[in-house]
Design a protein around this motif. Structure first.
Motif, mmCIF file in Angstrom:
data_model
loop_
_atom_site.group_PDB
_atom_site.id
_atom_site.type_symbol
_atom_site.label_atom_id
_atom_site.label_comp_id
_atom_site.label_asym_id
_atom_site.label_seq_id
_atom_site.Cartn_x
_atom_site.Cartn_y
_atom_site.Cartn_z
ATOM 1 N N ASN A 1 -39.382 -11.010 -83.620
ATOM 2 C CA ASN A 1 -38.135 -10.966 -84.041
ATOM 3 C C ASN A 1 -37.502 -9.435 -84.215
ATOM 4 N N ASP B 1 -35.574 -6.127 -81.812
ATOM 5 C CA ASP B 1 -34.951 -5.823 -80.743
ATOM 6 C C ASP B 1 -35.234 -4.642 -80.157
ATOM 7 N N SER C 1 -43.066 -12.503 -79.804
ATOM 8 C CA SER C 1 -42.541 -13.656 -80.142
ATOM 9 C C SER C 1 -41.020 -13.622 -80.387
ATOM 10 N N ASP C 2 -40.078 -14.155 -79.828
ATOM 11 C CA ASP C 2 -38.763 -14.105 -80.130
ATOM 12 C C ASP C 2 -38.255 -12.894 -80.291
ATOM 13 N N ASN C 3 -38.587 -11.764 -79.457
ATOM 14 C CA ASN C 3 -37.970 -10.577 -79.140
ATOM 15 C C ASN C 3 -36.976 -10.393 -78.151
ATOM 16 N N THR C 4 -36.062 -9.299 -78.455
ATOM 17 C CA THR C 4 -34.605 -9.254 -77.624
ATOM 18 C C THR C 4 -34.714 -7.826 -77.096
ATOM 19 N N SER D 1 -32.401 -4.828 -74.167
ATOM 20 C CA SER D 1 -31.816 -4.520 -72.881
ATOM 21 C C SER D 1 -31.898 -3.128 -72.435
ATOM 22 N N LYS E 1 -47.231 -14.090 -74.985
ATOM 23 C CA LYS E 1 -45.753 -14.045 -75.291
ATOM 24 C C LYS E 1 -45.228 -15.393 -75.859
ATOM 25 N N GLY F 1 -41.459 -17.559 -76.442
ATOM 26 C CA GLY F 1 -39.774 -17.264 -76.871
ATOM 27 C C GLY F 1 -39.365 -16.142 -75.999
ATOM 28 N N THR F 2 -38.197 -15.593 -76.662
ATOM 29 C CA THR F 2 -37.625 -14.650 -75.434
ATOM 30 C C THR F 2 -38.262 -13.211 -75.805
ATOM 31 N N GLN F 3 -38.040 -12.396 -74.746
ATOM 32 C CA GLN F 3 -38.754 -11.184 -74.572
ATOM 33 C C GLN F 3 -37.676 -10.171 -74.138
ATOM 34 N N SER G 1 -35.568 -7.619 -72.044
ATOM 35 C CA SER G 1 -35.300 -7.429 -70.590
ATOM 36 C C SER G 1 -35.577 -5.979 -70.167
#
Length: 341
Positions: free
Chosen positions: A275, A277, A301-304, A306, A321, A323-325, A327
């Motif tokens: 979790n 960013d 896990s579940d990281n965002t 850009s 990994k 969930g989200t990763q 970018s």
């Protein structure tokens, strides 16, 4: 017959047996006077330098006539009953020695060795406030420290068997944080907010580095900017169990020139990143939001995030990994047997 006195060895004749002896001036007079003169003490010689001590009314030698002791000379010494004195001319009493002994015994079960220090006996929380704190404070909630570094210095010799927390107040902390060699079966937290939304209120304008830690180490709810002089914003090296929860990393303006990382895991470490960013990690060489190398393992896990050159990078390490990763221009990169799965 002739004899000698017991103390001064004066020569004397028996008035009956020696009545007819001739008087000898040398033996009977001069030698005796010489012995008396050699043993007599003049009044002028009492209580003076190179003389003899005089007695007071209690038939004792006054202390003023006795030399004081020092580390280089024998003499009389005053007793001191405190355990905090730094005097080199006073001697500790038996009671003062007993106080020190009792203090050592009370901690003897906690002492591990000279390198590791003292085991914790309960949970510890140190409070840090960049605005209202002072590094001369004890680090309580009402008297917080000012810098994270000051709080870290208070725990560096502990064997952590409980939960040790450095709790930040909202604010910006302009410092680089080095957390080294924390050991034990307990947990260490560097804590700001309890969720990702609140992390921006707790900002470290610098990097955070964990190395050589064998206890569980957390960094939670903090925004870390990094610095151009160090490749990673958050770095783990030789750490058995690390956790990065609810953290924000924005390396806009702080990227290192050649290689730059948001979170970098190396030297046989194992870390969870959850979790978080991680954004704007770029460099002329490698610019990765999350990087793992040197046989380390990472669970992401579940990281965002850009604006990164690379989202996930594994070089001779493993990223697991879920969930989200974050970018990037390249979502993933592997080399030297690295695995992302």
């Amino acid at each position: 017959m002739a004899s000698n006195t017991p103390r001064l060895n004066l020569y004397k004749k028996d008035p009956v047996a020696d009545a007819n002896d001739t008087f000898n001036i040398t033996t009977m007079l001069n030698d005796n006077w010489d012995r008396i003169d050699a043993n007599v003490v003049l009044v002028s010689e009492k209580g003076v330098a190179n003389g003899v001590a005089s007695l007071d009314a209690n038939t004792k030698v006054p202390t003023s006539q006795l030399p004081s002791a020092s580390t280089s000379a024998a003499g009389i010494v005053q007793l001191n009953d405190t355990v905090t004195s730094t005097s080199t001319t006073q001697a500790a009493t038996a009671n003062a020695v007993k106080q020190v002994y009792d203090a050592i015994v009370s901690h003897s079960a906690e002492t591990i060795d000279s390198a590791h220090g003292i085991k914790t006996t309960s949970d510890i929380t140190l409070y840090v406030d960049a605005v209202n704190g002072n590094d001369s404070n004890p680090g309580t909630q009402s008297q917080p420290l000012k810098t994270i570094g000051a709080a870290v210095s208070k725990i560096k010799n502990l064997v952590i068997e409980h939960t040790v927390t450095i709790q930040l107040a909202p604010g910006t902390y302009t410092e680089n944080i080095l957390i080294k060699n924390l050991i034990g079966s307990g947990s260490f937290y560097l804590k700001g907010a309890s969720d990702l939304a609140g992390a921006s209120s707790y900002t470290i304008n610098g990097f955070v580095s964990f190395s050589g830690c064998t206890c569980l180490v957390f960094i939670q709810g903090i925004k870390v900017l990094g610095t151009s002089s160090f490749s990673s914003a958050i770095d783990f090296s030789r750490c058995l169990a690390g956790r990065v929860y609810y953290c924000k990393i924005d390396r806009s303006g702080t990227n290192a020139t050649t290689n730059s990382y948001g979170i970098n895991i190396g030297a046989n470490s194992f870390v969870f990143v959850v979790n978080c960013d991680i954004s704007n990690v770029t460099a002329s060489g490698i610019g990765a939001a999350i990087s793992v190398f040197e046989t380390s393992r990472l669970y992401s896990s579940d990281n965002t995030g850009s604006g990164n050159s690379i989202g996930l990078r594994a070089s001779a390490g493993t990223i697991m990994k879920n969930g989200t990763q974050p970018s990037g221009a390249a979502a993933e990169s592997t080399n030297r047997g690295g695995v992302i799965r």
